[in-house]
Enzyme design. Structure first.
Site, PDB file in Angstrom:
ATOM      1  N   SER A  51      -6.463  -3.328  -0.566  1.00  0.00           N
ATOM      2  CA  SER A  51      -6.858  -3.417  -1.962  1.00  0.00           C
ATOM      3  C   SER A  51      -5.688  -3.021  -2.876  1.00  0.00           C
ATOM      4  CB  SER A  51      -8.097  -2.550  -2.208  1.00  0.00           C
ATOM      5  OG  SER A  51      -8.730  -2.890  -3.420  1.00  0.00           O
ATOM      6  N   ASP A 107     -12.769  -7.637  -0.357  1.00  0.00           N
ATOM      7  CA  ASP A 107     -11.993  -6.390  -0.362  1.00  0.00           C
ATOM      8  C   ASP A 107     -11.954  -5.732   1.019  1.00  0.00           C
ATOM      9  OD1 ASP A 107     -11.265  -3.557  -0.816  1.00  0.00           O
ATOM     10  OD2 ASP A 107     -11.447  -4.075  -2.926  1.00  0.00           O
TER      11      ASP A 107
END
Length: 731
Positions: free
Chosen positions: A66, A212
């Site tokens: 991320s 993610d």
């Protein structure tokens, strides 16, 4: 030597080679940097990297998730800590976490959309019913940002070929398993790693649908180990758990559960560390993942946390000479390439020559700003889910490949909306609307729009908009308009009657657009209508009408925001030439002009508005009269209280935002207005001396469903009114 002895030697040599490969080229331990996800909190990674550079700690491999993938990927390709810090501080992250391009980049037709009462959210309409986007944000702006940062290594599709071998971690949304990304397009890999589920749409990457990486592996220690790291520097941007008193809503509890899952997986990764590994946990307190305005402070926290481990980190440092050699191997950020050709693909709905014309890019040195403007223009057509680009090599030529991906939930869309105006004294108008739009009716970009409104002013409107050339400069637009509206007749403050006017209009326009700022139309209209009494004793005479007219309209719009603009200018000019030869009872002319100019200084914004309309011979029929009254239209009078053959209004308004503009909140504004104007039935009465002065104090909220105003208005002769308004105010 027998064969068994030789095989033993071979095994020993293999073990020796394996042990050697785990060391850096100069014989030192291979150092891996692990950067966790954490949104805005991830800016602390930059502070840690700054200390590593000061201590001359060479990093040999990087694994990030991320925001850790953002920082890690950029560091791997050659950015240093100072450059990373500048990037983090300079970017308006709030703006890049929404898809909507700046209003200046929208086509004029799309600008007209946001002047309507519609909620800015497209719902698809397919064979299985209503379809929704797979995320609130498709990632268009974020993708362009990452592309601009990674353009110098656009030619590299193996992340081992970066200055520092790099891996990003994402999650396969189909099975929940972590996916390690080590090749392909660096910007797309980073975007996949940070595609927060629900907020960002999943990224289709190499045949997998990715979200993610924090969902499955927020602290990819195992990934860094797999790259051969001997010693790990692990930066864990931990999310704090909320206390019992802080768990006040279902949203809080859902977020807490996700945090628990992330921490549990991170703890299992931390359990695999050796004594030589170094863990840095910046103390970021309650800083939220979306508080990017605090990113510079987070960089400082990361730096202080790393300095607290100076002794351990310094043991991994090398001499100045060795570090200079290490730094010299960093990927040099080269100039943008020269483009030999431009290729556009991906869209099944619009022809390539139309897309090329809208893009407006030619061969030559790559102008990144012009490219981004062209891509934003394409995306501003509101037809595509994502518009991406890549540098490609065809034999000895370098090309620019543009991919325009049609919306997966299109091409048919539904929009909802509402408009409500109430002066809290018995005069209210409300409308609830539904718009159905069929885009890409043909590959020239035709669009069929249908509006259905119910409420005080019900309406059914349908227009077929057909561009005539590949640049969409010229168009033809036949239309049908069925509507009913109310016209109140007042004597002072007393409402004598309410008339109901119903009409059916057919017409066709020919038009010309000017860039994305203006539009000119000429056309024909034919109308039939009836007038009936709804309230009161006044009986309309006549009770029906027929009209035919030539129309001319010109509009320009450069406002930066339709609801609460801070800069720009909008102007409209219209003429209706009613002619007996076209079906009107007699020849007459009607003019209407309006203008709105906005300018800002700091948080303060000033608006100057002007409005004027006239039935030139004073012979306009009841359905064509002008009215004033209501908020910003001589505030203090009731909605539509003043009605006549001519009207004029000058307005001055000032407002400023009273809550923070630095986070993902709803903008709230406070302001005041002054208005000067009147209506007249005889042109000889038009004079500044009989203009009326009015003003208001208002509170405005720019919500998802449209602007909301709470206001109090007062006129110079004592008329007053309180208002609640949902919908456009500064018209």
């Amino acid at each position: 030597m027998n064969s068994r002895f030789l095989s033993h030697i071979a095994v020993l040599l293999s073990l020796c080679l394996l042990s050697i490969t785990t060391l850096a080229a100069d014989g030192r331990p291979k150092i891996g940097l692990v950067l966790s996800g954490g949104g805005a909190r991830g800016a602390a990674h930059v502070g840690v990297i700054k200390v590593l550079e000061e201590l001359r700690v060479p990093v040999d491999v990087i694994a990030g998730t991320s925001m850790g993938a953002v920082i890690g990927g950029l560091y791997a390709m050659g950015y240093d800590a100072e450059e990373l810090s500048d990037l983090i501080a300079a970017i308006d992250w709030t703006d890049h976490f929404v898809d909507d391009p700046k209003r200046s980049a929208l086509s004029f037709r799309r600008k007209q959309d946001d002047r309507d009462f519609l909620i800015d959210f497209d719902m698809g309409l397919g064979p299985d019913g209503v379809e929704l986007p797979r995320g609130l944000v498709q990632g268009q702006k974020l993708n362009l940002l990452l592309k601009s940062w990674t353009l110098p290594v656009e030619h590299i599709d193996d992340f081992d070929q970066l200055h520092i071998p790099f891996r990003a971690v994402a999650t396969d949304v189909e099975n929940g398993l972590p996916v390690v990304l080590g090749d392909g397009d660096l910007a797309t890999a980073i975007r996949a790693s940070m595609a927060v589920p629900g907020a960002f749409a999943p990224v289709d990457y190499q045949g997998r649908l990715l979200i993610d990486g924090g969902v499955s592996n927020n602290l990819p220690i195992d990934v860094a180990r797999s790259l051969g790291a001997d010693v790990l520097i692990v930066v864990d941007i931990q999310f704090p758990l909320l206390s019992r008193d802080e768990l006040r809503s279902a949203l809080d509890i859902t977020g807490q559960l996700l945090t628990i899952l992330v921490i549990r997986e991170s703890n299992s990764q931390l359990a695999t560390l050796d004594d030589d590994d170094i863990v840095i946990v910046p103390d970021l307190g309650k800083m939220g993942s979306t508080e990017f305005t605090l990113a510079p402070q987070a960089v400082g926290v990361g730096e202080r946390s790393a300095r607290a481990r100076t002794t351990a980190l310094a043991d991994l440092g090398v001499s100045e000479t060795e570090y200079a050699v290490y730094a010299s191997r960093r990927q040099t950020l080269h100039q943008s390439p020269a483009i030999d050709y431009v290729r556009v693909t991906g869209s099944d709905s619009i022809t390539r020559d139309v897309l090329r014309a809208q893009l407006d890019m030619d061969a030559g040195p790559l102008d990144l700003k012009r490219l981004e403007e062209g891509i934003t223009r394409l995306y501003g057509l509101d037809t595509f889910e994502l518009v991406d680009y890549a540098i490609e090599n065809d034999s000895e030529r370098t090309g620019l490949a543009i991919t325009a991906t049609d919306k997966s939930w299109g091409p048919d869309y539904l929009n909802l909306g509402a408009r409500l105006a109430d002066d809290l004294e018995g005069t209210s108008r409300y409308t609830v609307g539904l718009r159905y739009t069929r885009t890409a009716v043909n590959r020239r970009g035709a669009e069929w729009r249908n509006d259905l409104q119910v409420g005080t002013n019900p309406r059914l409107f349908s227009e077929f908009y057909q561009p005539l050339d590949k640049r969409w400069r010229y168009f033809v637009a036949p239309q049908i308009d069925l509507q009913r509206f109310e016209a109140d007749l007042f004597d002072g403050s007393e409402r004598l009657a309410a008339l109901q006017i119903s009409s059916a209009t057919g017409g066709v326009d020919l038009g010309r657009t000017f860039g994305n700022w203006g539009e000119l139309r000429v056309g024909l209209r034919r109308t039939s209508g009836r007038i009936s009494r709804r309230v009161g004793e006044i009986q309309p005479q006549p009770d029906s009408f027929e009209s035919g007219s030539l129309i001319f309209s010109f509009g320009r719009d450069s406002l930066d925001n339709a609801n609460f603009p801070r800069s720009g200018w909008r102007a409209d000019l219209g003429w209706d030439g009613f002619r007996s030869g076209l079906g009107s009872s007699h020849n007459r002319d009607r003019l209407l002009a309006s203008s709105l100019w906005a300018s800002s200084s700091g948080r303060r914004t000033w608006l100057v508005s002007a409005l004027a309309g006239s039935n030139l011979r004073g012979d306009g029929e009841v359905q064509d009269l002008f009215d004033l009254g209501g908020l910003f239209r001589l505030s203090g009078f009731r909605n539509g209280q003043l009605r006549g053959q001519h009207h004029a209004l000058l307005g001055l308004a000032h407002y400023q935002r009273i809550n923070t503009s630095s986070s993902f909140d709803i903008p709230v504004y406070a302001g005041a207005s002054l208005e000067l104007g009147n209506v007249w039935n005889d042109s000889s009465d038009i004079a500044a001396s009989n203009a009326l002065l009015a003003g208001s104090l208002f509170l405005g909220i720019d919500t998802f469903v449209g602007p909301i105003y709470l206001a109090f208005g007062l006129t110079e002769d004592g008329h007053s009114a309180a208002y609640f308004l949902l919908g456009q105010g500064f018209e």
